[in-house]
Design a protein around this motif. Sequence first.
Motif, PDB file in Angstrom:
ATOM      1  N   VAL A   1       0.842  -1.200   0.000  1.00  0.00           N
ATOM      2  CA  VAL A   1       0.000   0.000   0.000  1.00  0.00           C
ATOM      3  C   VAL A   1       0.877   1.250   0.000  1.00  0.00           C
ATOM      4  CG1 VAL A   1      -1.723   1.333   1.292  1.00  0.00           C
ATOM      5  CG2 VAL A   1      -1.976  -1.143   1.080  1.00  0.00           C
TER       6      VAL A   1
ATOM      7  N   TRP B   1       2.220   1.873  -3.465  1.00  0.00           N
ATOM      8  CA  TRP B   1       1.182   2.448  -4.317  1.00  0.00           C
ATOM      9  C   TRP B   1       0.970   3.923  -3.974  1.00  0.00           C
ATOM     10  CZ3 TRP B   1      -3.742   4.277  -2.914  1.00  0.00           C
ATOM     11  CH2 TRP B   1      -4.555   4.631  -3.995  1.00  0.00           C
TER      12      TRP B   1
ATOM     13  N   VAL C   1      -8.708   0.736   2.061  1.00  0.00           N
ATOM     14  CA  VAL C   1      -8.023   0.289   0.833  1.00  0.00           C
ATOM     15  C   VAL C   1      -9.012  -0.469  -0.049  1.00  0.00           C
ATOM     16  CG1 VAL C   1      -6.229  -1.256  -0.070  1.00  0.00           C
ATOM     17  CG2 VAL C   1      -5.721   0.240   1.875  1.00  0.00           C
TER      18      VAL C   1
ATOM     19  N   ARG D   1      -9.601  -0.264  -8.178  1.00  0.00           N
ATOM     20  CA  ARG D   1      -8.497  -0.737  -7.337  1.00  0.00           C
ATOM     21  C   ARG D   1      -7.442  -1.389  -8.223  1.00  0.00           C
ATOM     22  NH1 ARG D   1     -11.234  -3.316  -3.231  1.00  0.00           N
ATOM     23  NH2 ARG D   1     -11.468  -5.078  -4.588  1.00  0.00           N
TER      24      ARG D   1
ATOM     25  N   LEU E   1      -2.991  -3.306  -5.055  1.00  0.00           N
ATOM     26  CA  LEU E   1      -3.819  -3.199  -3.849  1.00  0.00           C
ATOM     27  C   LEU E   1      -4.647  -4.459  -3.643  1.00  0.00           C
ATOM     28  CD1 LEU E   1      -4.979   0.531  -3.844  1.00  0.00           C
ATOM     29  CD2 LEU E   1      -3.048  -0.539  -2.674  1.00  0.00           C
TER      30      LEU E   1
ATOM     31  N   ALA F   1      -2.310  -6.629  -1.937  1.00  0.00           N
ATOM     32  CA  ALA F   1      -2.167  -6.213  -0.535  1.00  0.00           C
ATOM     33  C   ALA F   1      -3.315  -6.774   0.297  1.00  0.00           C
ATOM     34  CB  ALA F   1      -2.127  -4.687  -0.439  1.00  0.00           C
TER      35      ALA F   1
END
Length: 182
Positions: free
Chosen positions: A80, A83, A127, A133, A137, A140
Amino acid sequence: MKNEYARQRAFENLRGVDLSESWNLLQTALAYVQDGEWDKARDEASAAVQIMGSDMRQTSGTDPTWDNAAEDTQLAIVLVLLWLAIETDDASIVTPASIIQISNSMTTYTDPEKANGDGLTQFFEMVRQIDPRPPILNEALLRAAHFLSATGDTKTSIMFSFQTRSRQLPYLWELAHCDFTD
């Protein structure tokens, strides 16, 4: 790229930190992300997270189930952060210290009105709401699945292992610094 970064590393001067270069364990992963190579970044981040918790694996009495879940949760946070670094154009957020900061921030936030109201679960819920998305992610969230699906004592044990791993980061940071000028 990895060798290029290693060659650029000059020295560490603890007396004049402005005159030195510090080693960021996540730097190579960040460099790959900046080059658009997300798969290589994920692999480097995974290796870095394994290094960050390597002392945990050697501690007798440590349950590998909790440590593996904690390691995956730590990797999820790093993914995260990678990103976010690209989205915000701020590479400074991808450091071991950021993991500690998120850990500390998330453990102080709890919403007793919500099921799974702990801060880290809420972080991953935010998230999950990002639309569209990106694949990193999604990964993640998959990495955080053990933590997110746990309840009660299981979640507490994973969180304890996560915090123990995160507490080791300052010591790892100290070990990574040395003065090449002496």
